[in-house]
Design an enzyme around this catalytic site. Structure first.
Site, PDB file in Angstrom:
ATOM      1  N   GLU A 211      74.811  12.004  20.675  1.00  0.00           N
ATOM      2  CA  GLU A 211      75.363  13.031  21.498  1.00  0.00           C
ATOM      3  C   GLU A 211      76.149  12.478  22.362  1.00  0.00           C
ATOM      4  O   GLU A 211      76.768  12.815  23.507  1.00  0.00           O
ATOM      5  CB  GLU A 211      74.153  13.851  22.228  1.00  0.00           C
ATOM      6  CG  GLU A 211      73.268  14.402  21.087  1.00  0.00           C
ATOM      7  CD  GLU A 211      72.085  15.320  21.922  1.00  0.00           C
ATOM      8  OE1 GLU A 211      71.993  15.487  22.891  1.00  0.00           O
ATOM      9  OE2 GLU A 211      71.582  16.042  20.970  1.00  0.00           O
ATOM     10  N   LYS A 340      68.024  27.753  19.981  1.00  0.00           N
ATOM     11  CA  LYS A 340      68.966  27.204  18.922  1.00  0.00           C
ATOM     12  C   LYS A 340      68.835  28.251  17.773  1.00  0.00           C
ATOM     13  O   LYS A 340      67.969  28.383  17.032  1.00  0.00           O
ATOM     14  CB  LYS A 340      68.219  25.918  18.455  1.00  0.00           C
ATOM     15  CG  LYS A 340      68.186  24.710  19.422  1.00  0.00           C
ATOM     16  CD  LYS A 340      67.309  23.622  19.129  1.00  0.00           C
ATOM     17  CE  LYS A 340      67.543  22.541  19.669  1.00  0.00           C
ATOM     18  NZ  LYS A 340      66.707  21.517  19.476  1.00  0.00           N
TER      19      LYS A 340
HETATM   20  P1  PGA Z   1      67.772  18.008  17.248  1.00  0.00           P
HETATM   21  O1  PGA Z   1      67.276  17.393  19.110  1.00  0.00           O
HETATM   22  O2  PGA Z   1      69.182  18.597  17.236  1.00  0.00           O
HETATM   23  O3  PGA Z   1      67.846  16.804  16.617  1.00  0.00           O
HETATM   24  O4  PGA Z   1      66.347  18.712  16.845  1.00  0.00           O
HETATM   25  C1  PGA Z   1      67.887  17.939  20.099  1.00  0.00           C
HETATM   26  C2  PGA Z   1      66.589  18.358  20.835  1.00  0.00           C
HETATM   27  O5  PGA Z   1      65.696  18.077  20.753  1.00  0.00           O
HETATM   28  O6  PGA Z   1      67.027  19.117  21.945  1.00  0.00           O
HETATM   29 ZN    ZN Z   2      64.728  19.088  22.617  1.00  0.00          ZN
END
Ligand code: PGA
Ligand code: ZN
Length: 425
Positions: A211, A340
């Site tokens: 990230e 998400k």
């Molecule tokens: P991931 O991690 O997108 O690899 O699941 C991001 C998070 O845990 O916030």
């Molecule tokens: Zn997370």
């Protein structure tokens, strides 16, 4: 005047593209009868919850099993015929149809990745057909809040080749006056932190994780990371503008057999880990902790929410799943949810989860996945929901693309743009 058929879907097409890790993902394109197009790229997580919508991968040798041609085929051969002739503005109806077509609890037949791509592309096409931005289409007349960016400045866990166990060590610019100021001071802290890390840990500490946060060589203790971030903030005189945060992603530190957590090379019982958090929160200005415990420990989450009096975010815990959120609300397991879209699998289900969260007094953090593309529907979604917080890393193109999109939205909204700031939750 718009033609009567201008919202009707002529075709839905998927293709295999690459995400920021160089791994295959889907891009879905929806086209209306009079040629309006909307495309959406599908993100992919690595540090996942067990309760997410199923991600369909091909297996076999191609791309080491990670290909998505089966999901592409499901879009082109099963979903497309079912959607032809439908009105792109009927998002809920289309999403319900997608869920029905799949017919499984976790979208494992057609693939959550196939379904979420179609769902988002439908929304984008509708916005394009109406000639309005996506945030306005999803959010309506009241979409005007620019989110506080939760900046992942130092990375560990599954997202970086560093010795740190916690996944994200964050700086959160709640004291900025605007989104653009938040980004500016956030990046100034990032540069300053780079200088501090290079000095103390050598130039290899400037390598970054997925990230864009630093992945310092030799750093093992999350307290060291928080201290370095705090030092950068203090060097710049920004103490009153930032608080700190963590994503512990504790599911991935948890050993089911022993029931213990692995942290800094030793085992922690759940109680020891809770004590560790209490200590952290009383020592540093940590005001937000995501996934402090493993994804099934609702009771432990509730204890921390009661005792720490800070933002406790459920990511792996809730998996953007309405049943799990309901359970969490009943048990007072957290006070915030990471949202998400690909954990839920459709835009409509995601909006339902956000709605329940808001009505229950939960904060909502709109979030990337570690596997992203430069597609910016995420930034629009954060504004559409007036969510108040966004989590999308710090640097690297697919992350800055989100921030750049938010800067444009801020400019577009002009004096009506409001930065969430200290009212983030
Ligand atoms: P991931 O991690 O997108 O690899 O699941 C991001 C998070 O845990 O916030
Ligand atoms: Zn997370």
């Amino acid at each position: 005047m718009l033609k009567v058929n201008s919202f009707k879907i002529r075709d839905v097409k998927a293709r295999e593209i690459l995400d920021c890790r160089g791994e295959p993902t889907l891009q879905v394109e929806v086209i209306t009868e009079n040629g309006v197009i909307g495309t959406a790229d599908v993100p992919s997580g690595r540090s996942r919850s067990s309760y997410e919508a199923f991600e369909l991968r091909d297996g076999g040798g191609r791309y080491r099993g990670k290909g998505v041609l089966k999901a592409v085929k499901n879009v082109n051969e099963i979903i497309a015929p079912a959607l032809r002739g439908r009105d792109v503005r009927k998002q809920r109806e289309i999403d319900m149809l997608l869920i029905e077509l799949d017919g499984t609890e976790n979208k494992s037949r057609l693939g959550g990745n196939a379904i979420v791509g179609v769902s988002l592309a439908v929304a984008k096409t509708a916005a394009n057909a109406l000639g309005i931005p996506l945030y306005r289409y999803i959010g309506g007349v009241n979409a005007h809040v620019l989110p506080v960016p939760i900046l992942d400045l130092i990375e560990g866990g599954k997202l970086a080749a560093s010795g740190l166990d916690f996944q994200e060590h964050q700086a959160i610019p709640i004291g900025a006056k605007s989104f653009s100021e938040a980004i500016r001071i956030g990046l100034e802290v990032y540069y300053e932190l780079g200088a501090i890390l290079e000095n103390r840990y050598g130039k290899f500490s400037l390598n970054v994780g997925v990230e864009g946060g630093y992945a310092p060589h030799g750093m093992r203790d999350p307290r060291e990371a928080l201290e370095a971030i705090l030092k950068a903030i203090e060097e710049l005189g920004y103490q009153d503008k930032f608080v700190l945060g963590l994503d512990c992603a504790a599911t991935h530190l948890y050993d089911k057999k022993s029931g213990k957590y692995n942290l800094m090379g030793r085992e922690f019982t759940r109680e020891e880990l809770i004590d560790f958090y209490e200590d952290l929160v009383s020592t540093y200005p940590v005001k937000s902790i995501e996934d402090p415990l493993e994804e099934n420990d609702f009771e432990g989450f509730a204890q921390l929410t009661r005792e720490l009096n800070i933002q406790i975010i459920g990511d792996d815990l809730f998996a953007t799943n309405i049943k799990r959120l309901r359970m969490g609300i009943e048990m007072r397991a957290a006070n915030a949810i990471l949202l998400k879209v690909n954990q839920a699998g459709t835009l409509t289900e995601t909006l339902d989860v956000a709605d329940l969260a808001f009505r229950s007094g939960y904060a909502v953090i709109v979030s990337e996945r570690s596997g992203q593309t430069a597609d910016t529907w995420l930034a629009d979604l954060a504004v559409a929901l007036n969510a108040g917080q966004i989590k999308t890393g710090v640097t690297r193109g697919e992350r800055t693309a989100q921030y750049n999109r938010l800067l444009i939205i801020e400019e577009e909204l002009g004096p009506t743009a409001k930065y969430a700031g200290r009212n983030y939750y």
